[in-house]
Design an enzyme around this catalytic site. Structure first.
Site, short mmCIF file in Angstrom:
data_model
loop_
_atom_site.label_atom_id
_atom_site.label_comp_id
_atom_site.label_asym_id
_atom_site.label_seq_id
_atom_site.Cartn_x
_atom_site.Cartn_y
_atom_site.Cartn_z
NE ARG A 110 -4.16 -1.60 2.36
CZ ARG A 110 -5.28 -1.45 1.68
NH1 ARG A 110 -5.41 -0.43 0.86
NH2 ARG A 110 -6.26 -2.33 1.78
NE ARG A 126 -19.50 -0.88 -1.11
CZ ARG A 126 -18.30 -1.48 -1.03
NH1 ARG A 126 -17.90 -2.28 -2.02
NH2 ARG A 126 -17.51 -1.27 0.01
NE ARG A 171 -18.72 -2.30 4.87
CZ ARG A 171 -17.80 -2.99 4.20
NH1 ARG A 171 -18.05 -4.22 3.81
NH2 ARG A 171 -16.65 -2.45 3.89
NE ARG A 208 -12.12 2.97 2.36
CZ ARG A 208 -12.94 2.09 1.78
NH1 ARG A 208 -14.25 2.29 1.82
NH2 ARG A 208 -12.45 1.04 1.16
#
Length: 216
Positions: free
Chosen positions: A88, A127, A159, A170
């Site tokens: 990452r 989502r 979520r 993010r």
């Protein structure tokens, strides 16, 4: 073939990793799967990882690296693998390079799934997850007008890591820590970018066409 898949959250890495690994007959190794298994199992590592994941932050390097090293040492990864979610950042990439070098191996290719930020927000913030069966629906793509799962009748919820503010955070984390990987692998001369917008099948086709010249 030894392959790494990179791209922002919401680029479709998990989906494409599954198809590409299957097409190449190599194991898909996903740090996300490992983290989720620990979270759902309620392990100490899972509890720790969840505090980072819920904020949209990254799990500390030393934890991630140890899990990846153990996984790559398993028998099924000796002739090739597809890494999804690792490395990452540049320091992880350097560790991976040195790890493989110690084993007499090198990466063949790094595939970057390219998608713009607003498309990522549209994909992730829309989502909804079923509280009973876990199936994921999308308010736009599945034309969900209610909060009931069509599969089992369970209640749908958003979520924490799919909320718009978390998604944008993010993306900021990705740009700060993960995007420099692109420059690192450009210098290593093994990075190829693929347009990750459009139907899944089309993206997979583009990815396989990009990979083909690097296959032994």
């Amino acid at each position: 073939m030894r392959l790494v898949l990179v791209g922002p959250p919401g680029a479709g890495k998990g989906t494409q990793a599954q198809y590409i690994a299957s097409n190449l007959s190599i194991p898909k190794i996903s740090t996300g799967d490992i983290f989720r298994a620990n979270v759902s199992g309620g392990t100490e590592l899972g509890k720790l990882a969840k505090t980072y994941m819920d904020r949209g932050d990254l799990v500390p390097d030393e934890v991630t690296i140890a899990m990846v090293r153990d996984r790559l040492a398993e028998d099924d990864a000796q002739d090739g693998f597809l890494l999804d979610g690792f490395p990452r950042n540049v320091s992880q990439a350097e560790v991976l390079r040195d790890m493989l070098k110690d084993w007499g191996q090198t990466l063949d290719l790094v595939l970057e799934l390219v998608v713009d930020d607003e498309e990522v927000v549209r994909r992730l913030a829309g989502r909804r997850t079923c509280s009973q069966c876990g199936r994921i629906w999308h308010v736009e793509f599945d034309d969900k007008k209610d909060d009931i799962c069509d599969a089992c009748g369970g209640r749908l919820f958003q979520r924490d890591d799919d909320k718009e503010e978390t998604v944008r955070h993010r993306l900021e984390v990705y740009q700060e820590q993960t995007a420099p990987l692109v420059s690192f692998y450009v210098e290593e001369d093994i990075l190829v970018g693929v347009d990750a917008t459009g139907p899944v099948e089309e993206v997979t086709q583009r990815a396989m066409e990009a990979i083909r010249p690097y296959m032994g």
